[in-house]
Motif scaffolding. Structure first.
Motif, PDB file in Angstrom:
ATOM      1  N   GLU A   1       0.825  -1.218   0.000  1.00 42.37           N
ATOM      2  CA  GLU A   1       0.000   0.000   0.000  1.00 42.37           C
ATOM      3  C   GLU A   1       0.855   1.263   0.000  1.00 42.37           C
ATOM      4  O   GLU A   1       0.594   2.191  -0.749  1.00 42.37           O
ATOM      5  CB  GLU A   1      -0.929   0.026   1.222  1.00 42.37           C
TER       6      GLU A   1
ATOM      7  N   TYR B   1      -0.864  -6.195  -5.091  1.00 46.20           N
ATOM      8  CA  TYR B   1      -1.796  -5.855  -4.016  1.00 46.20           C
ATOM      9  C   TYR B   1      -2.812  -6.973  -3.807  1.00 46.20           C
ATOM     10  O   TYR B   1      -3.101  -7.363  -2.674  1.00 46.20           O
ATOM     11  CB  TYR B   1      -2.478  -4.532  -4.347  1.00 46.20           C
TER      12      TYR B   1
ATOM     13  N   HIS C   1       1.312  -3.489  -9.900  1.00 44.06           N
ATOM     14  CA  HIS C   1       0.957  -3.105  -8.539  1.00 44.06           C
ATOM     15  C   HIS C   1      -0.383  -3.716  -8.146  1.00 44.06           C
ATOM     16  O   HIS C   1      -0.539  -4.232  -7.040  1.00 44.06           O
ATOM     17  CB  HIS C   1       0.900  -1.587  -8.385  1.00 44.06           C
TER      18      HIS C   1
ATOM     19  N   LYS D   1       2.066   2.329  -4.599  1.00 45.50           N
ATOM     20  CA  LYS D   1       0.842   2.905  -5.144  1.00 45.50           C
ATOM     21  C   LYS D   1       1.104   4.063  -6.100  1.00 45.50           C
ATOM     22  O   LYS D   1       0.286   4.349  -6.955  1.00 45.50           O
ATOM     23  CB  LYS D   1      -0.092   3.333  -4.023  1.00 45.50           C
TER      24      LYS D   1
END
Length: 156
Positions: A100, A117, A113, A104
């Motif tokens: 996070e 995630y 990403h 990001k």
């Protein structure tokens, strides 16, 4: 639990393999070892393992494809086995936080990403105890993150 008897020598005292400290760490955190290391090897403070995993994860992200960077949050670098129990839970949560805050803003690798995630969130959900009310609430929050734009917005 590991306890030290008075007959143990200094070499038998476990210490954090990352920072070579004996006993409690930050905030009184104990040494942990939930992998396949034996003897006094493999002990570390969870906070030290997280710092190591974040550093190793950043290096792997820069060298390899994105999902490789979550490996240090799952596998002991000494015995090459998966962490277990509470250590694994703590590292799964730390991995989500790492992704996070760390990636990001990487607009050129947006899809990597999102994939990273999703893997981190799935690992954290897999570690939850469905009979523990606190963990059920935590799981609901994780699922909400998963379905609510993956924690980031697509770049414009």
């Amino acid at each position: 639990a590991f306890t030290m008897s008075s007959s143990k020598s200094v070499e038998d005292v476990p210490s954090c393999w990352l920072y070579l400290e004996e006993g409690s760490g930050e905030g009184g955190a104990p040494l942990v070892r939930d992998c396949s290391c034996r003897g006094t090897s493999g002990f570390a403070h969870l906070s030290c393992i997280v710092k190591y995993a974040e550093s190793a994860g950043k290096q792997q992200y820069e060298r390899e494809w994105a999902p490789a960077c979550i490996g240090p949050f799952s596998i002991c670098p000494n015995c090459k086995q998966f962490y277990q129990s509470d250590v694994r839970k703590g590292l799964a949560k730390a991995c989500v936080e790492f992704v996070e805050k760390g990636f990001k803003d990487d607009k050129k690798n947006f899809l990597a990403h999102c994939n990273l995630y999703a893997h981190a969130l799935m690992n954290q959900v897999a570690m939850l105890d469905g009979e523990n009310e606190g963990e059920i609430t935590g799981g609901e929050e994780i699922i909400a993150k998963f379905f609510c734009n993956g924690g980031s917005e697509e770049p414009t």
